[in-house]
Design a protein around this motif. Sequence first.
Motif, PDB file in Angstrom:
ATOM      1  N   MET A 149      65.332  -6.190   8.662  1.00  0.00           N
ATOM      2  CA  MET A 149      65.039  -6.864   7.820  1.00  0.00           C
ATOM      3  C   MET A 149      66.759  -7.357   7.021  1.00  0.00           C
ATOM      4  N   ALA A 150      66.263  -8.521   6.289  1.00  0.00           N
ATOM      5  CA  ALA A 150      67.328  -9.639   5.976  1.00  0.00           C
ATOM      6  C   ALA A 150      68.224  -8.287   5.288  1.00  0.00           C
ATOM      7  N   ASN A 151      69.227  -8.745   5.185  1.00  0.00           N
ATOM      8  CA  ASN A 151      70.736  -7.957   4.251  1.00  0.00           C
ATOM      9  C   ASN A 151      71.334  -8.726   3.228  1.00  0.00           C
ATOM     10  N   HIS A 152      71.430  -9.870   3.179  1.00  0.00           N
ATOM     11  CA  HIS A 152      71.858 -10.607   2.127  1.00  0.00           C
ATOM     12  C   HIS A 152      71.001 -11.358   1.184  1.00  0.00           C
ATOM     13  N   LYS A 153      71.377 -11.199  -0.255  1.00  0.00           N
ATOM     14  CA  LYS A 153      70.681 -12.357  -0.682  1.00  0.00           C
ATOM     15  C   LYS A 153      69.975 -13.572  -0.515  1.00  0.00           C
ATOM     16  N   SER A 154      71.420 -13.934   0.546  1.00  0.00           N
ATOM     17  CA  SER A 154      71.026 -15.311   0.888  1.00  0.00           C
ATOM     18  C   SER A 154      69.545 -15.690   1.665  1.00  0.00           C
ATOM     19  N   SER A 155      69.807 -14.441   2.866  1.00  0.00           N
ATOM     20  CA  SER A 155      69.109 -14.867   3.992  1.00  0.00           C
ATOM     21  C   SER A 155      67.524 -14.382   3.310  1.00  0.00           C
ATOM     22  N   LEU A 156      67.560 -13.611   2.523  1.00  0.00           N
ATOM     23  CA  LEU A 156      66.123 -13.049   1.821  1.00  0.00           C
ATOM     24  C   LEU A 156      65.050 -14.523   1.206  1.00  0.00           C
ATOM     25  N   LYS A 157      66.535 -15.027   0.077  1.00  0.00           N
ATOM     26  CA  LYS A 157      66.509 -16.781   0.100  1.00  0.00           C
ATOM     27  C   LYS A 157      65.870 -17.479   0.791  1.00  0.00           C
ATOM     28  N   ARG A 158      67.013 -17.897   1.866  1.00  0.00           N
ATOM     29  CA  ARG A 158      66.388 -18.472   3.129  1.00  0.00           C
ATOM     30  C   ARG A 158      65.257 -18.607   3.763  1.00  0.00           C
ATOM     31  N   ILE A 159      65.466 -17.699   4.106  1.00  0.00           N
ATOM     32  CA  ILE A 159      63.905 -16.610   4.645  1.00  0.00           C
ATOM     33  C   ILE A 159      62.699 -17.429   3.688  1.00  0.00           C
ATOM     34  N   ARG A 160      62.511 -16.847   2.122  1.00  0.00           N
ATOM     35  CA  ARG A 160      61.288 -17.820   1.200  1.00  0.00           C
ATOM     36  C   ARG A 160      61.312 -19.505   1.373  1.00  0.00           C
ATOM     37  N   GLN A 161      62.871 -19.465   1.332  1.00  0.00           N
ATOM     38  CA  GLN A 161      62.715 -21.781   1.418  1.00  0.00           C
ATOM     39  C   GLN A 161      62.187 -22.187   3.321  1.00  0.00           C
ATOM     40  N   GLU A 162      62.608 -21.423   4.066  1.00  0.00           N
ATOM     41  CA  GLU A 162      61.700 -21.823   5.411  1.00  0.00           C
ATOM     42  C   GLU A 162      60.140 -21.404   5.151  1.00  0.00           C
ATOM     43  N   GLU A 163      59.757 -20.490   5.251  1.00  0.00           N
ATOM     44  CA  GLU A 163      58.181 -19.932   4.804  1.00  0.00           C
ATOM     45  C   GLU A 163      57.271 -21.032   4.320  1.00  0.00           C
ATOM     46  N   LYS A 164      58.180 -21.329   2.682  1.00  0.00           N
ATOM     47  CA  LYS A 164      57.737 -22.544   1.816  1.00  0.00           C
ATOM     48  C   LYS A 164      57.406 -24.145   2.390  1.00  0.00           C
ATOM     49  N   ARG A 165      58.316 -23.921   3.004  1.00  0.00           N
ATOM     50  CA  ARG A 165      59.055 -25.071   4.708  1.00  0.00           C
ATOM     51  C   ARG A 165      57.915 -25.958   4.788  1.00  0.00           C
ATOM     52  N   ARG A 166      57.821 -24.193   6.100  1.00  0.00           N
ATOM     53  CA  ARG A 166      56.117 -24.107   7.079  1.00  0.00           C
ATOM     54  C   ARG A 166      55.768 -24.735   6.751  1.00  0.00           C
ATOM     55  N   LEU A 167      55.073 -24.202   5.984  1.00  0.00           N
ATOM     56  CA  LEU A 167      53.591 -24.404   4.672  1.00  0.00           C
ATOM     57  C   LEU A 167      53.428 -26.270   4.220  1.00  0.00           C
TER      58      LEU A 167
END
Length: 84
Positions: free
Chosen positions: A1-19
């Motif tokens: 699991m990601a440790n940084h706030k920015s990487s958590l945000k990036r994961i959220r953004q990537e999922e949104k873009r993927r869908l």
Amino acid sequence: MANHKSSLKRIRQEEKRRLHNRYYGKTMRNAVRKLRATTDKAAAVAMYPSVTSLLDKLAKKHMIHKNKANNLKSKLARHISKLA
């Protein structure tokens, strides 16, 4: 699991873009498939502008390559011209 706030945000953004990309990719494929399956020339001619518009929009947003959009439009136009 990601440790940084920015990487958590990036994961959220990537999922949104993927869908989002998946939805429009599927919509494009279904539109092209539906037009190719049409045997009535009048219906195909009526459907063609909306499909080309969709392809152009996706190419403009770099979801598909502009040459792919042009190739698809060309093949669809050929298909329509061959219909009786």
